[in-house]
Design an enzyme around this catalytic site. Structure first.
Site, PDB file in Angstrom:
ATOM      1  N   THR A 154       0.821  -1.219   0.000  1.00  0.00           N
ATOM      2  CA  THR A 154       0.000   0.000   0.000  1.00  0.00           C
ATOM      3  C   THR A 154       0.848   1.259   0.000  1.00  0.00           C
ATOM      4  O   THR A 154       0.339   2.350  -0.264  1.00  0.00           O
ATOM      5  CB  THR A 154      -0.928   0.027   1.237  1.00  0.00           C
ATOM      6  OG1 THR A 154      -0.133   0.021   2.435  1.00  0.00           O
ATOM      7  CG2 THR A 154      -1.853  -1.184   1.239  1.00  0.00           C
ATOM      8  N   CYS A 205       2.376   2.758   9.503  1.00  0.00           N
ATOM      9  CA  CYS A 205       1.367   2.921  10.552  1.00  0.00           C
ATOM     10  C   CYS A 205       1.979   2.782  11.946  1.00  0.00           C
ATOM     11  O   CYS A 205       3.097   2.278  12.112  1.00  0.00           O
ATOM     12  CB  CYS A 205       0.276   1.853  10.414  1.00  0.00           C
ATOM     13  SG  CYS A 205      -0.542   1.788   8.828  1.00  0.00           S
ATOM     14  N   CYS A 207      -2.454   0.560  14.953  1.00  0.00           N
ATOM     15  CA  CYS A 207      -3.400   0.980  13.915  1.00  0.00           C
ATOM     16  C   CYS A 207      -4.557  -0.012  13.810  1.00  0.00           C
ATOM     17  O   CYS A 207      -4.358  -1.234  13.796  1.00  0.00           O
ATOM     18  CB  CYS A 207      -2.696   1.097  12.562  1.00  0.00           C
ATOM     19  SG  CYS A 207      -3.770   1.728  11.249  1.00  0.00           S
ATOM     20  N   ARG A 223       4.549   6.611   2.911  1.00  0.00           N
ATOM     21  CA  ARG A 223       3.869   7.800   3.409  1.00  0.00           C
ATOM     22  C   ARG A 223       3.056   7.436   4.653  1.00  0.00           C
ATOM     23  O   ARG A 223       2.658   6.275   4.820  1.00  0.00           O
ATOM     24  CB  ARG A 223       2.961   8.397   2.334  1.00  0.00           C
ATOM     25  CG  ARG A 223       1.837   7.478   1.904  1.00  0.00           C
ATOM     26  CD  ARG A 223       1.040   8.054   0.724  1.00  0.00           C
ATOM     27  NE  ARG A 223      -0.104   7.238   0.388  1.00  0.00           N
ATOM     28  CZ  ARG A 223      -0.069   6.136  -0.346  1.00  0.00           C
ATOM     29  NH1 ARG A 223       1.099   5.702  -0.831  1.00  0.00           N
ATOM     30  NH2 ARG A 223      -1.163   5.454  -0.604  1.00  0.00           N
ATOM     31  N   CYS A 255       0.121   6.803   7.366  1.00  0.00           N
ATOM     32  CA  CYS A 255      -1.280   6.380   7.322  1.00  0.00           C
ATOM     33  C   CYS A 255      -2.178   7.537   7.774  1.00  0.00           C
ATOM     34  O   CYS A 255      -1.909   8.184   8.793  1.00  0.00           O
ATOM     35  CB  CYS A 255      -1.471   5.171   8.239  1.00  0.00           C
ATOM     36  SG  CYS A 255      -3.179   4.652   8.481  1.00  0.00           S
ATOM     37  N   CYS A 259      -4.255   6.296  11.352  1.00  0.00           N
ATOM     38  CA  CYS A 259      -3.656   6.266  12.697  1.00  0.00           C
ATOM     39  C   CYS A 259      -2.667   7.401  12.942  1.00  0.00           C
ATOM     40  O   CYS A 259      -2.225   7.593  14.077  1.00  0.00           O
ATOM     41  CB  CYS A 259      -2.991   4.925  12.948  1.00  0.00           C
ATOM     42  SG  CYS A 259      -1.500   4.619  11.942  1.00  0.00           S
TER      43      CYS A 259
END
Length: 354
Positions: free
Chosen positions: A34, A38, A42, A67, A69, A72
């Site tokens: 993805t 996190c 999370c 990058r 999340c 969270c």
């Protein structure tokens, strides 16, 4: 600048699976499929293990192209920690209790959100933290021989009645008795033989206040120089049998045995976490520090572990080093190793391998 990840991947993955908030801020979880990273806690659906990488912090994760999340907000952990540190400083500097709204305003958070953040980091609400701080100051002043009234006001209490209300059931003895080394407190005690050696057990009317090995009356006199020491006793005998059973068969559980221990707010938080460790399991000093909301206070957690006055019932023997070795134990590593062996903890007999 990013930090170096000091936790093993398996340990990180267990924290992620448990969504353990105590590990937030210790590392972040990168999901390669993805492209996000996190917090360990999370609430999003867990990714497949083969798609996960662990990083010490957000900076390290971003350096690989990941990058944060949006669910969270992992980068807010540092901001939260800064807010808590700022609030603690304000609490310590104020001579009067601060309202939650005032503390939240100085950190830029709403009162409700700040309460959650503070509790997650310290294990206490802001109000409870302030009370614990005043109690700790009062204990220190009383232990140094200050007059009771002076200690009450110097610690930040508005008056004697508020002090006694806060201390009821916590100090185990009246403030004046605290100053005088336990004067007026009756402690029943006995030294009994066990398969681990001679064991000293002592108790107030509130519960066990000392459990140790290879100690006797002299050790109690040093800890409670002005208390009334009574050897044996009918009611104490019943409690003593429960303690012996807990030591000889620690897998049976001993949460039903009352204890009477006092320490600083941090020490008591550590001791509560120790009592949560199930028989047959161990934790590292870093695990305990994280569990009380102080992941960087590993050394302090070790000191609190060593300050435990009630061996076995507060199972400090279940804490080992991060590499799995036994670490230290006040009554010798053979006893620690034997307790772990009886509980069936993984890696028992490590002492024989040292």
């Amino acid at each position: 600048m990013s930090r170096h990840l000091r936790m093993a991947d398996d340990e990180c993955w267990r924290a992620v699976q448990a969504r353990d908030k105590a590990f937030d801020g210790r590392f972040v979880t990168g999901v390669l499929t993805t492209g996000i990273y996190c917090r360990p806690s999370c609430a999003a659906r867990h990714p497949l293990r083969e798609n996960v990488r662990f990083f010490a912090d957000g900076a390290a994760a971003r350096a690989t192209g990941l990058r944060p999340c949006k669910r969270c907000l992992p980068d807010d952990v540092a901001r939260d920690e800064s807010a808590v540190i700022k609030a603690i400083a304000a609490i310590k500097q104020s001579e009067e209790p601060l309202a939650l709204a005032d503390l939240a305003a100085c950190t830029g958070y709403s009162p409700t959100h700040f309460q959650r953040v503070f509790t997650r980091h310290t294990g206490l609400s802001p109000a409870a933290y302030a009370r614990a701080l005043r109690e700790e100051r009062a204990r220190a002043a009383l232990s140094e021989g200050s007059r009771v009234t002076d200690a009450i006001y110097d610690a930040g209490f508005s008056g004697p009645s508020r002090f006694y209300d806060n201390m009821e059931g916590r100090m185990g003895m009246t403030p004046s008795a605290w100053v005088n080394g336990g004067k007026g407190v009756e402690i029943h005690w006995a030294v009994v033989p066990t398969s681990l050696g001679d064991m000293l057990v002592a108790a107030t009317d509130k519960g066990v206040c000392r459990l140790s090995f290879a100690e006797g009356r002299e050790a109690l006199e040093q800890r409670f120089p002005a208390a009334t020491l009574v050897e044996g006793g009918e009611e104490f005998a019943a409690l003593l049998l429960q303690v012996i059973e807990a030591v000889e068969a620690p897998t049976q559980g001993f949460d039903h045995i009352p204890i009477d221990v006092k320490g600083t707010a941090f020490q008591e938080a550590v001791w509560r976490e120790l009592r949560k460790i199930p028989a047959g399991e161990t934790r590292s000093y870093a695990d305990i520090a994280a569990a009380v909301g102080k992941p960087r206070a590993v050394r302090a957690a070790g000191s609190a572990n060593g300050a435990n006055n009630v061996a076995v019932l507060i199972p400090c023997h279940r804490v080992v080093r991060g590499d799995g070795s036994l670490g230290g134990y006040a009554y010798g590593l053979p006893i620690k190793d034997e307790l772990l062996r009886r509980e069936g903890a993984p890696g028992q007999r490590r002492f024989d391998e040292l």
